[in-house]
Write a protein that holds these residues in place. Structure first.
Motif, short mmCIF file in Angstrom:
data_model
loop_
_atom_site.label_atom_id
_atom_site.label_comp_id
_atom_site.label_asym_id
_atom_site.label_seq_id
_atom_site.Cartn_x
_atom_site.Cartn_y
_atom_site.Cartn_z
N THR A 29 0.91 -1.29 -0.01
CA THR A 29 -0.14 -0.05 0.01
C THR A 29 0.80 1.17 -0.01
O THR A 29 0.54 2.16 -0.74
CB THR A 29 -0.85 0.11 1.14
OG1 THR A 29 -1.89 -0.86 1.33
CG2 THR A 29 -1.64 1.33 1.28
N LEU A 30 1.80 1.26 0.87
CA LEU A 30 2.65 2.52 1.03
C LEU A 30 3.44 2.72 -0.47
O LEU A 30 3.60 3.80 -0.97
CB LEU A 30 3.75 2.13 2.01
CG LEU A 30 4.96 3.15 2.24
CD1 LEU A 30 4.26 4.60 2.43
CD2 LEU A 30 5.93 3.00 3.05
N ASP A 32 2.81 1.50 -3.58
CA ASP A 32 2.02 1.85 -4.47
C ASP A 32 1.72 3.25 -4.76
O ASP A 32 1.64 4.03 -5.66
CB ASP A 32 0.41 1.10 -4.45
CG ASP A 32 0.69 -0.40 -4.84
OD1 ASP A 32 1.64 -0.86 -5.37
OD2 ASP A 32 -0.24 -1.11 -4.59
N THR A 33 1.50 3.73 -3.38
CA THR A 33 1.22 5.39 -3.31
C THR A 33 2.61 6.19 -3.73
O THR A 33 2.41 6.89 -4.65
CB THR A 33 0.85 5.99 -1.73
OG1 THR A 33 -0.53 5.03 -1.74
CG2 THR A 33 0.49 7.16 -1.94
N VAL A 34 3.60 5.65 -3.12
CA VAL A 34 4.80 6.67 -3.17
C VAL A 34 5.28 6.44 -4.69
O VAL A 34 5.83 7.31 -5.18
CB VAL A 34 5.89 6.18 -2.10
CG1 VAL A 34 7.17 7.15 -2.42
CG2 VAL A 34 5.50 6.47 -0.53
N ALA A 36 4.15 5.94 -7.33
CA ALA A 36 3.43 6.65 -8.41
C ALA A 36 4.04 7.91 -8.94
O ALA A 36 3.84 8.48 -10.00
CB ALA A 36 1.94 7.20 -7.94
N ARG A 37 4.89 8.48 -7.71
CA ARG A 37 5.80 9.92 -8.03
C ARG A 37 7.11 9.62 -7.85
O ARG A 37 7.82 10.55 -8.41
CB ARG A 37 5.13 10.84 -7.18
CG ARG A 37 3.88 10.92 -7.33
CD ARG A 37 3.23 12.06 -7.02
NE ARG A 37 3.82 13.50 -7.44
CZ ARG A 37 3.58 14.47 -6.77
NH1 ARG A 37 2.76 14.83 -5.73
NH2 ARG A 37 4.32 15.60 -7.25
#
Length: 76
Positions: A29-30, A32-34, A36-37
């Motif tokens: 989850t972490l 996947d979020t981070v 992305a950028r």
């Protein structure tokens, strides 16, 4: 905050899981979020083995996301 730090000249971001409670699902989850950028070459993961999850979390970050920089605490 991580993007701002990179914009200010930081060359690497360390993501810390300092309680040792995260599971591979939490790491996914972490990241996947981070990720992305931020590309994996600019990330490292700091994990603790308090609840015996450090190796599983490192393997998830490495195999599934290409993270290759880690620092860990094996004593808690």
């Amino acid at each position: 905050v991580a993007m701002r730090l990179l914009d200010l000249g930081a060359d690497h971001i360390s993501l810390g899981e300092t309680l040792g409670k995260a599971s591979p699902s939490d790491i996914r989850t972490l990241l996947d979020t981070v990720m992305a950028r931020i590309e994996p070459a600019r990330l490292s993961l700091h994990v603790h083995d308090t609840y015996g999850m450090a190796v599983a979390n490192v393997l998830t970050a490495w195999w599934d996301y290409g993270i290759t920089a880690f620092d860990c605490s094996a004593g808690g």
